[in-house]
Every structure is written in C-alpha cells, then in structure tokens.
Design a protein around this motif. Structure first.
Motif, mmCIF file in Angstrom:
data_model
loop_
_atom_site.group_PDB
_atom_site.id
_atom_site.type_symbol
_atom_site.label_atom_id
_atom_site.label_comp_id
_atom_site.label_asym_id
_atom_site.label_seq_id
_atom_site.Cartn_x
_atom_site.Cartn_y
_atom_site.Cartn_z
ATOM 1 N N ALA A 104 38.080 -50.699 -23.097
ATOM 2 C CA ALA A 104 36.724 -50.174 -22.925
ATOM 3 C C ALA A 104 35.739 -50.927 -23.808
ATOM 4 N N ASN A 112 33.084 -53.383 -21.856
ATOM 5 C CA ASN A 112 31.668 -52.999 -21.890
ATOM 6 C C ASN A 112 30.834 -53.942 -22.738
ATOM 7 N N LEU A 157 30.353 -57.053 -20.693
ATOM 8 C CA LEU A 157 29.378 -56.817 -19.623
ATOM 9 C C LEU A 157 27.956 -56.857 -20.171
ATOM 10 N N LEU A 158 27.744 -56.239 -21.320
ATOM 11 C CA LEU A 158 26.418 -56.259 -21.937
ATOM 12 C C LEU A 158 25.994 -57.685 -22.293
ATOM 13 N N CYS A 196 24.117 -51.702 -17.643
ATOM 14 C CA CYS A 196 24.101 -51.886 -19.096
ATOM 15 C C CYS A 196 23.891 -50.557 -19.821
ATOM 16 N N SER A 216 27.075 -48.791 -19.729
ATOM 17 C CA SER A 216 28.033 -49.373 -20.675
ATOM 18 C C SER A 216 27.764 -48.919 -22.105
ATOM 19 N N ASP A 227 29.009 -45.453 -22.383
ATOM 20 C CA ASP A 227 30.478 -45.445 -22.447
ATOM 21 C C ASP A 227 30.983 -45.814 -23.834
ATOM 22 N N LEU A 228 30.325 -46.784 -24.460
ATOM 23 C CA LEU A 228 30.748 -47.208 -25.793
ATOM 24 C C LEU A 228 30.593 -46.071 -26.806
ATOM 25 N N GLU A 272 25.715 -40.062 -19.028
ATOM 26 C CA GLU A 272 26.557 -40.807 -18.094
ATOM 27 C C GLU A 272 26.321 -40.317 -16.667
ATOM 28 N N PRO A 322 35.071 -45.043 -19.123
ATOM 29 C CA PRO A 322 34.588 -46.203 -19.884
ATOM 30 C C PRO A 322 35.481 -47.428 -19.750
ATOM 31 N N ASN A 324 34.943 -48.589 -15.699
ATOM 32 C CA ASN A 324 33.612 -49.003 -15.241
ATOM 33 C C ASN A 324 33.418 -50.514 -15.224
ATOM 34 N N PRO A 325 33.631 -51.220 -16.347
ATOM 35 C CA PRO A 325 33.411 -52.681 -16.314
ATOM 36 C C PRO A 325 34.410 -53.401 -15.424
#
Length: 317
Positions: free
Chosen positions: A43, A47, A50-51, A69, A72, A75-76, A116, A290, A293-294
């Motif tokens: 996760a 994430n 992705l960011l 984003c 993400s 999620d973090l 979320e 989380p 998702n990515p």
C-alpha cells in the motif's frame, strides 16, 4: 487530553487502554502479521509511486488522476493509522495505547473512511461526465472545480466526525479498559463506558447511514447512467473502452463497501458472528482497499500503464 476527558476522573481516570489485536486468533497472530505487513508495504509503495507518477507526468494532470491522488493520500493516512499499531501488537505485544492516542486514532479512522467514500463518489461523477457528456468534461471539471470537490470531501469528513473524540472523551470508563479490537473504533470504546450512550450511538449510527447511503446511491446512479450510455454507443470498441475504464472503479468500490458494510453491521447487529471473524474483516477493509487501489488502477488504466512502461525502460530494466 481533549476537553471533557478529565470529567468523572474518580470514576474513570481514562487510559491507557489495552488493544487485544484479534481476540480468538492469538496463536495465529504471528503468522497473520506476514500478510498484513506485506499488504501495508504494498500500500505504501503503490500509493506513493502513484502520487509521484502523477506529479511528474503532465499528461496525467486530469480530473480522474487528480481524484486518484486524493484517494491515494487518504489510503496512506487510513492504513498508517492502524497497521503500525496492529503489527506492534502482533510482533512485540505492545497492547497499551494512551487515551489521547486512542481518540486520535478513532478520529482518523472514521473521518478518512468517510473521505475515501467521498472520493469514490467524486471519481464516479468524473466518469459520468467523461462518458455521458464528453464534450463538456473539460469545462465542467476544471482544476478549480476538482479542488473544490476535494476540499468539500475533506471538510465533510472532518466536520461530521470531529465530535466523536469529544463524545467519547466526556464518558466515564469505570469498567474494563480492555478493547477487544485491534484499533480504537467508536462503538468498541462506547461499549466500555459506564453511562448512558444512546445519544452518542445514535449520532454515529445516523452519520454512517447518511454518508454511506448518500454516497452509494449517487455512485450507483452514476454507473447506471454510464451503463445506459455505453449500451447506446454505436462503436463497439468505444463501448469496451468505456467499460474497461469503469470496471476498475467498480472493483475497488465493491471491495471497500462490501467489507465496510459487513464490519459496520456486525459491530452493531451481528451478535452471532464470531468475534474473531468480525475483527479480522474490520482490519481487512482498512488495509485491502489501500493495497488494491494503485494495483487495479495501474493495471486497468492505459495512461498509467504506459507511464510505468516508460519509467521501467528509463531505468534500463
């Protein structure tokens, strides 16, 4: 300590509380830490990557990726609010948690879960405009509008759940301070209070139904309209492309809401559900979305896939 937490001090002297992890599965907790630790690492890596990818690639500065984003970041925070403590319990037996830390964890979990859900709704709206009104997408979802939607989602999560720590902080805890859970969940804390908690329970229950019901209804409406539009597209290839874009969203949404609803209903009404199963699912819904998702968006979204390929080639892999 939050205001009101010191009231009835003679009866409660709040904290520290004791988190048990996953009661009933104590003998398996060392083994369970392996998948939970792996998912948390994935996760974080997924994430953050992705960011960084969206930040450094101008072609990804579009509403869908900006909302992604925001998701993400949520999620973090959500996974980092629970997983480090869970792993500390599994590995080192660090079960105590201070009262203020417990209230803070509770606030982050509930407010960011609401965020979320809100970002899923925002992404569903983005896909609705992109597919049902493609010519207006650029004018409807400008960067300013995207920022306002993101701010509204954050404000909703913070404002609506801001009272939770104060509702719990003013309660007397003259019973056991052992929480049969792996994190400080609102209902788990309220059940330990030796006072009338009907109003607090009612507020939390109403919020959950209002936020969850509102978001699910409009997400479902968005995808129903998208499906109707896709079925009317003259080009089969365009229809398949639209379905592919939306299917990744639907997969993530189903994972999140299915596990969240199960945990929510079990905590309040599922007295016949084994406690270990309930707590395990409660942890799954905070770490699996989380993690997924990515991965799902990366696999199902062509622009992100292409960007990953370019980065891999640049690294000489």
């Amino acid at each position: 300590m939050l205001p009101g937490a010191s009231r009835n001090a003679t009866a409660s002297a709040p904290g520290p509380f004791t988190l048990l992890g996953i009661p009933g599965l104590e003998s398996l907790q060392a083994w369970l830490s392996i998948p939970f630790c792996s998912m948390y690492f994935m996760a974080l890596l997924g994430n953050l990557s992705l960011l960084l990818m969206v930040k450094t690639e101008p072609s990804l500065h579009e509403p869908m990726y900006l909302f992604l984003c925001m998701l993400s970041l949520t999620d973090l925070v959500l996974s980092s609010s629970t997983l480090p403590k869970l792993l500390a319990i599994f590995w080192f037996g660090r079960q105590p948690i201070g009262f203020s830390a417990c209230l803070a964890q509770m606030f982050f979990i509930h407010s960011f879960t609401a965020m979320e859900s809100g970002f899923f709704l925002a992404m569903a709206y983005d896909r609705y405009v992109a597919i049902c009104n493609p010519l207006r997408h650029a004018t409807v979802l400008t960067n300013a509008v995207v920022a306002k939607i993101g701010l509204a989602v954050v404000v909703r999560g913070v404002v609506l759940f801001f009272p939770h720590p104060f509702l719990v902080g003013r309660l007397p805890f003259c019973k056991s301070k052992v929480i049969a859970h792996s994190y400080c969940e609102f209902m788990a804390l309220v059940k330990l209070a030796c006072a009338d908690t009907a109003a607090s329970r009612g507020y939390s229950l109403s919020l959950a139904f209002l936020i969850g019901g509102f978001d699910v209804c409009f997400i479902s409406l968005s995808y129903a309209l998208i499906l109707r539009t896709v079925c009317r597209l003259p080009s089969k290839e365009a229809g398949l492309k639209a379905q592919g874009t939306c299917s990744s969203h639907i997969c993530v949404i189903l994972v999140f809401y299915t596990t969240a609803v199960f945990s929510f209903l079990t905590h309040r009404f599922g007295h016949n559900v084994p406690h270990a199963v309930h707590i395990f699912i409660a942890n799954v819904y905070l770490v699996v979305p989380p993690t997924l998702n990515p991965i799902i968006y990366g696999v199902r979204t062509k622009k992100i896939r292409d960007r990953v390929v370019v980065l891999v080639q640049q690294c000489g892999v």
